[in-house]
Design a protein around this motif. Structure first.
Motif, PDB file in Angstrom:
ATOM      1  N   MET B   1     -44.124  -3.774 -16.765  1.00 22.26           N
ATOM      2  CA  MET B   1     -42.723  -3.389 -16.561  1.00 22.26           C
ATOM      3  C   MET B   1     -41.797  -4.245 -17.393  1.00 22.26           C
ATOM      4  SD  MET B   1     -41.603  -0.855 -15.028  1.00 22.26           S
ATOM      5  CE  MET B   1     -40.069  -0.857 -14.115  1.00 22.26           C
ATOM      6  N   SER B   2     -41.943  -5.581 -17.271  1.00 19.58           N
ATOM      7  CA  SER B   2     -41.014  -6.467 -17.976  1.00 19.58           C
ATOM      8  C   SER B   2     -41.248  -6.384 -19.486  1.00 19.58           C
ATOM      9  CB  SER B   2     -41.172  -7.911 -17.500  1.00 19.58           C
ATOM     10  OG  SER B   2     -42.335  -8.472 -18.071  1.00 19.58           O
ATOM     11  N   ARG B   3     -42.491  -6.105 -19.853  1.00 22.16           N
ATOM     12  CA  ARG B   3     -42.806  -5.955 -21.277  1.00 22.16           C
ATOM     13  C   ARG B   3     -42.046  -4.767 -21.857  1.00 22.16           C
ATOM     14  NH1 ARG B   3     -47.103  -8.182 -24.581  1.00 22.16           N
ATOM     15  NH2 ARG B   3     -46.800  -6.851 -26.389  1.00 22.16           N
ATOM     16  N   GLN B   4     -42.035  -3.706 -21.053  1.00 24.50           N
ATOM     17  CA  GLN B   4     -41.326  -2.495 -21.466  1.00 24.50           C
ATOM     18  C   GLN B   4     -39.840  -2.813 -21.669  1.00 24.50           C
ATOM     19  OE1 GLN B   4     -43.320   0.631 -20.036  1.00 24.50           O
ATOM     20  NE2 GLN B   4     -42.583   1.645 -21.871  1.00 24.50           N
ATOM     21  N   LYS B   5     -39.310  -3.585 -20.711  1.00 20.59           N
ATOM     22  CA  LYS B   5     -37.890  -3.941 -20.783  1.00 20.59           C
ATOM     23  C   LYS B   5     -37.607  -4.770 -22.020  1.00 20.59           C
ATOM     24  CE  LYS B   5     -35.656  -3.862 -16.280  1.00 20.59           C
ATOM     25  NZ  LYS B   5     -35.516  -4.597 -15.036  1.00 20.59           N
ATOM     26  N   GLN B   6     -38.539  -5.695 -22.282  1.00 22.59           N
ATOM     27  CA  GLN B   6     -38.385  -6.555 -23.451  1.00 22.59           C
ATOM     28  C   GLN B   6     -38.315  -5.712 -24.718  1.00 22.59           C
ATOM     29  OE1 GLN B   6     -41.513  -9.430 -23.777  1.00 22.59           O
ATOM     30  NE2 GLN B   6     -40.127 -11.127 -23.449  1.00 22.59           N
ATOM     31  N   LYS B   7     -39.190  -4.728 -24.765  1.00 21.61           N
ATOM     32  CA  LYS B   7     -39.233  -3.850 -25.927  1.00 21.61           C
ATOM     33  C   LYS B   7     -37.906  -3.140 -26.099  1.00 21.61           C
ATOM     34  CE  LYS B   7     -43.651  -2.191 -27.576  1.00 21.61           C
ATOM     35  NZ  LYS B   7     -44.713  -1.218 -27.415  1.00 21.61           N
ATOM     36  N   LYS B   8     -37.379  -2.652 -24.975  1.00 16.65           N
ATOM     37  CA  LYS B   8     -36.120  -1.929 -25.014  1.00 16.65           C
ATOM     38  C   LYS B   8     -34.998  -2.823 -25.509  1.00 16.65           C
ATOM     39  CE  LYS B   8     -35.546   2.120 -22.180  1.00 16.65           C
ATOM     40  NZ  LYS B   8     -35.567   2.595 -20.809  1.00 16.65           N
ATOM     41  N   LEU B   9     -35.007  -4.065 -24.989  1.00 16.72           N
ATOM     42  CA  LEU B   9     -33.974  -5.013 -25.387  1.00 16.72           C
ATOM     43  C   LEU B   9     -34.052  -5.265 -26.894  1.00 16.72           C
ATOM     44  CD1 LEU B   9     -31.809  -6.853 -23.972  1.00 16.72           C
ATOM     45  CD2 LEU B   9     -33.456  -8.713 -24.288  1.00 16.72           C
ATOM     46  N   GLY B  10     -35.285  -5.383 -27.388  1.00 14.28           N
ATOM     47  CA  GLY B  10     -35.476  -5.589 -28.831  1.00 14.28           C
ATOM     48  C   GLY B  10     -34.856  -4.465 -29.638  1.00 14.28           C
ATOM     49  N   THR B  11     -35.134  -3.235 -29.192  1.00 14.50           N
ATOM     50  CA  THR B  11     -34.594  -2.069 -29.888  1.00 14.50           C
ATOM     51  C   THR B  11     -33.074  -2.112 -29.915  1.00 14.50           C
ATOM     52  OG1 THR B  11     -36.477  -0.816 -29.100  1.00 14.50           O
ATOM     53  CG2 THR B  11     -34.614   0.449 -29.970  1.00 14.50           C
ATOM     54  N   ILE B  12     -32.482  -2.448 -28.769  1.00 15.05           N
ATOM     55  CA  ILE B  12     -31.013  -2.487 -28.709  1.00 15.05           C
ATOM     56  C   ILE B  12     -30.460  -3.540 -29.651  1.00 15.05           C
ATOM     57  CG2 ILE B  12     -29.062  -3.079 -27.196  1.00 15.05           C
ATOM     58  CD1 ILE B  12     -30.720  -1.732 -24.926  1.00 15.05           C
TER      59      ILE B  12
END
Lengths: 316, 280
Positions: B1-12
Motif C-alpha cells: 500500500m505505502s509503496r503504491q503511495k510512494q509511487k504516486k507521490l513520485g509521479t506527482i
C-alpha cells in the motif's frame, strides 16, 4: 565486375546476354545510373559550395574596389587585430559557452524524466516543450523584446518589482543582453535537444537495465554505467551542433540591435562580417573574417571530436 | 500500500517539475497571442504583460492586416512560394543522392559521402559573399530563384535518405530488372512509394527550415514586396514601436500555421529529428 550484359538474380543465377539496344544501354546501365542520380548534387556542390569557398579564400587576400581588384597579401588578416574584432570574438565565444552550459544538461534531465515509467502525459509534455522550436528567431525575438522591454510594467520588470528589485534596462548593457541572447536560443532549442536525448535513451536496450538489476545495481550505477555510455554519441552530436551554431550566431543578436549596438555589446563574428561586407563594402576584409571563422570552427570541431572520441557507432 | 503511495507521490513530483519547462515554453507564445488582441498603443506604453484586460480586446490588428497591411500578404505569399519550391527541390535531389549512396556501389562513392559530410561542416555564412556576387552575375538578386537555388541541396536530408534507403528491400530491384524495368523506373515506380514516410518526415523539417530562414533571404531580397515573413517582420522591429499592430498580429499568424501542422504531424517532426541524432 564486368557483367553489364548479365544479370544476377537474388538466388545467384546469372542470366546471360540480356540484350540492350546499344543506344539505351549506357544511360540505362546499372553502372551509370548512380552517377545520373548524384549528378545534380555534384553540379550544386561545385557551383554553390566548392566555388564560393575557394573564392572567399581568394578574396580574403584582395582589396576589392569597384572596377579594380588587387592582391594585398595578408593585409586583410593583419587588420583583424583590432578591438572590434576582439569584441566580436569575445561575444561569440561567451555566447557559445553559455549555450553549451545550458543546452546540454537541462534537456538531458528533461529527457530522462520523460523516459521514466512513473511519468504521465509524456506526449503532451514532449509536444508542448517542442513548440518554441517551431518559431523563427525573429518571432521569438519579438516576444523577448516585448517581455523584456525597458518599461517598468513589461513582464520581466514587473516580475522584478514584485520581488522588490529595480527595473533593468535589459537591452542596454552587455551582461543582460547576453542573458537575453542566450535565453532566446535556449528557449528555442531546449525542445529539440530534449528530443535528441529522448531518442538516444529509447535506443538503449531494456535488457541492459534488467541485467544490471539482477546483478544488484542501484539507480545511480545504472545511470553511470549504462545510460551515460549509451548516450555518448547523441551527446557528441548535440555538443557539435551547439558549438557550430554558437560560432555562426547572427540572428539572436540581430533581433535585439540589428547590426550596430552601443559599444558593440551585440556584435558577433558573423555580424561583423555582414557589417564590413554589406554596410562598408569591404568584401576582402569581410572574406578574411569569414575564413577566420571557418578556421576557428574547424579547429574547435577537431579538438572537440578528439576529446570526446567521436565514433559514429559508439552506441550500437 | 505505502509503496503504491510512494509511487504516486513520485509521479506527482515529476509532473510538477516538468511543469516548469512546459510553462516557460508555452507561456510567451500565449502572451504574444493575447497581446495581439490589444491596441498597439497599449503595448508600446506598457510592454508585454499578462494582466487580463478584456475590455481592450479586439481583432482590430488582424483586420488591419487584411485591409491596410497589404504588404504583409506579399510576405506571406513569398514565404509560401519559397518554402514550397526549396522543399520540393531539396527533397527530389537529396533523395536521389541518398538513394544511390545506399543502393549502388560505384567508383567515387566514398568521395561523394565525404563531400556530403563536408557541406555539413562549412558554415553557410562563409559562402555568402561569393554566392551574392554569383547572384548578381546570374541576375538573381531580389528574385525567388536567388533565395531558392543554394537551398536545394541539404546534407542532413541526403544523410536521412541514405539511412532510410538502406532499409529498402534490394530483392525488389533484382526482380524488377528481370521484368525489364530500368534503374530509373525502379526508383520512380517501386522505391519512391516505399520512401513516402521519409519524404513526409524530411519535407516537414525542410519546410520549417525554409519558412524560418533568415540570413540568406536578408542578403538576396531587396524590395519590400519581395521579402519573406521573417525579414519583413524584422524590419518592423523599430525602437519607436509605431508598427506594433502589424508586428504582433503578423508574428502570431507566422507561427500559427506551423503549430497547426505540428499538432497533426507530430510523429513526423520527431522522427525526422531523431534520424539526425542517432546517425550523427
Amino acid at each position: 565486375m564486368r557483367q553489364d550484359s548479365n544479370l544476377i538474380t537474388k538466388s545467384g543465377n546469372v542470366l546471360k546476354n540480356v540484350v540492350y539496344s546499344p543506344k539505351k544501354s549506357l544511360f540505362y546501365s546499372q553502372r551509370l545510373a548512380p552517377y545520373v542520380f548524384i549528378a545534380p548534387f555534384l553540379v550544386i556542390f561545385f557551383g554553390f559550395y566548392f566555388y564560393p569557398v575557394s573564392y572567399t579564400i581568394i578574396m580574403s587576400f584582395q582589396e576589392i574596389l569597384p572596377g579594380q581588384i588587387r592582391f594585398i597579401g595578408f593585409d586583410n588578416y593583419a587588420r583583424l587585430f583590432n578591438p572590434t574584432f576582439y569584441k566580436a570574438l569575445y561575444n561569440t565565444t561567451l555566447y557559445t559557452f553559455w549555450t553549451i552550459v545550458i543546452l546540454i544538461p537541462l534537456p538531458l534531465i528533461m529527457a530522462i524524466i520523460l523516459n521514466t515509467k512513473k511519468m504521465k502525459a509524456k506526449t503532451f509534455f514532449r509536444a508542448c516543450i517542442f513548440i518554441p522550436s517551431l518559431t523563427s528567431t525573429i518571432v521569438a525575438g519579438v516576444i523577448f523584446r516585448l517581455m523584456f522591454a525597458e518599461t517598468e510594467t513589461a513582464f520581466a520588470n514587473s516580475f522584478l518589482s514584485f520581488f522588490g528589485f529595480d527595473s533593468v534596462n535589459w537591452k542596454q548593457n552587455g551582461a543582460t543582453l547576453m542573458f537575453l541572447m542566450v535565453g532566446l536560443a535556449s528557449w528555442r532549442w531546449m525542445g529539440v535537444n530534449m528530443i535528441y536525448f529522448l531518442t538516444g535513451l529509447q535506443n538503449i536496450p531494456k535488457e541492459m537495465y534488467e541485467a544490471a538489476e539482477i546483478d544488484g545495481a542501484n539507480a545511480f550505477n545504472k545511470f553511470r554505467h549504462i545510460t551515460i555510455p549509451f548516450l555518448k554519441p547523441v551527446t557528441v552530436y548535440v555538443l557539435t551542433i551547439t558549438l557550430f551554431a554558437g560560432y555562426k550566431m547572427f540572428e539572436e543578436a540581430y533581433v535585439f540591435w540589428e547590426i550596430n549596438s552601443p559599444g558593440n555589446i551585440g556584435l558577433t563574428l558573423v555580424g561583423y562580417l555582414y557589417k564590413e561586407a554589406f554596410q562598408y563594402n569591404q568584401l576582402g576584409f569581410g572574406s578574411a573574417i569569414g575564413v577566420t571563422l571557418l578556421v576557428i570552427v574547424a579547429i574547435l570541431g577537431f579538438i572537440q571530436l578528439k576529446l570526446t572520441g567521436f565514433s559514429s557507432n559508439g552506441g550500437k | 500500500m505505502s509503496r503504491q503511495k510512494q509511487k504516486k507521490l513520485g509521479t506527482i513530483l515529476l509532473l510538477l517539475f516538468m511543469l516548469i519547462p512546459l510553462i516557460i515554453a508555452v507561456f510567451p507564445l500565449l502572451a504574444l497571442t493575447l497581446a495581439s488582441l490589444k491596441p498597439s498603443t497599449e503595448l508600446m506604453r506598457y510592454g508585454l504583460n499578462i494582466k487580463p484586460q478584456f475590455e481592450l480586446w479586439s481583432l482590430d490588428n488582424y483586420t488591419y492586416l487584411f485591409t491596410e497591411g497589404r504588404v504583409y500578404f506579399h510576405w506571406f505569399k513569398n514565404s509560401i512560394i519559397i518554402s514550397l519550391f526549396s522543399t520540393v527541390l531539396a527533397l527530389i535531389f537529396s533523395s536521389m543522392v541518398g538513394y544511390s549512396l545506399a543502393m549502388y556501389r560505384f567508383r567515387g562513392q566514398g568521395i561523394v559521402m565525404f563531400l556530403v559530410l563536408l557541406i555539413m561542416m562549412i558554415p553557410f555564412e562563409i559562402l555568402m559573399l561569393p554566392l551574392f556576387r554569383m547572384m548578381i552575375w546570374l541576375k538573381a538578386v531580389d528574385t525567388y530563384a536567388g533565395v531558392i537555388l543554394p537551398m536545394i541541396i541539404h546534407p542532413l536530408a541526403i544523410f536521412f535518405f541514405r539511412q532510410y534507403s538502406l532499409g529498402l528491400p534490394k530483392e525488389l530491384m533484382d526482380s524488377a530488372r528481370i521484368d525489364g524495368c530500368t534503374e530509373y523506373g525502379i526508383f520512380l515506380r517501386i522505391m519512391l512509394p516505399l520512401l513516402k514516410p521519409a519524404y513526409g518526415a524530411m519535407g516537414i523539417l525542410l519546410a520549417l527550415f525554409s519558412w524560418n530562414n533568415f540570413l540568406w533571404p536578408l542578403v538576396v531580397l531587396r524590395t519590400k514586396e519581395m521579402l519573406t515573413l521573417p525579414i519583413g517582420l524584422a524590419g518592423l522591429l523599430t525602437p519607436y514601436g509605431n508598427n506594433y499592430d502589424v508586428l504582433i498580429s503578423g508574428s502570431v499568424l507566422t507561427v500559427l500555421p506551423i503549430i497547426i501542422v505540428f499538432i497533426f504531424a507530430q510523429k513526423y517532426f520527431i522522427e525526422s529529428l531523431s534520424a539526425g541524432a542517432v546517425k550523427g
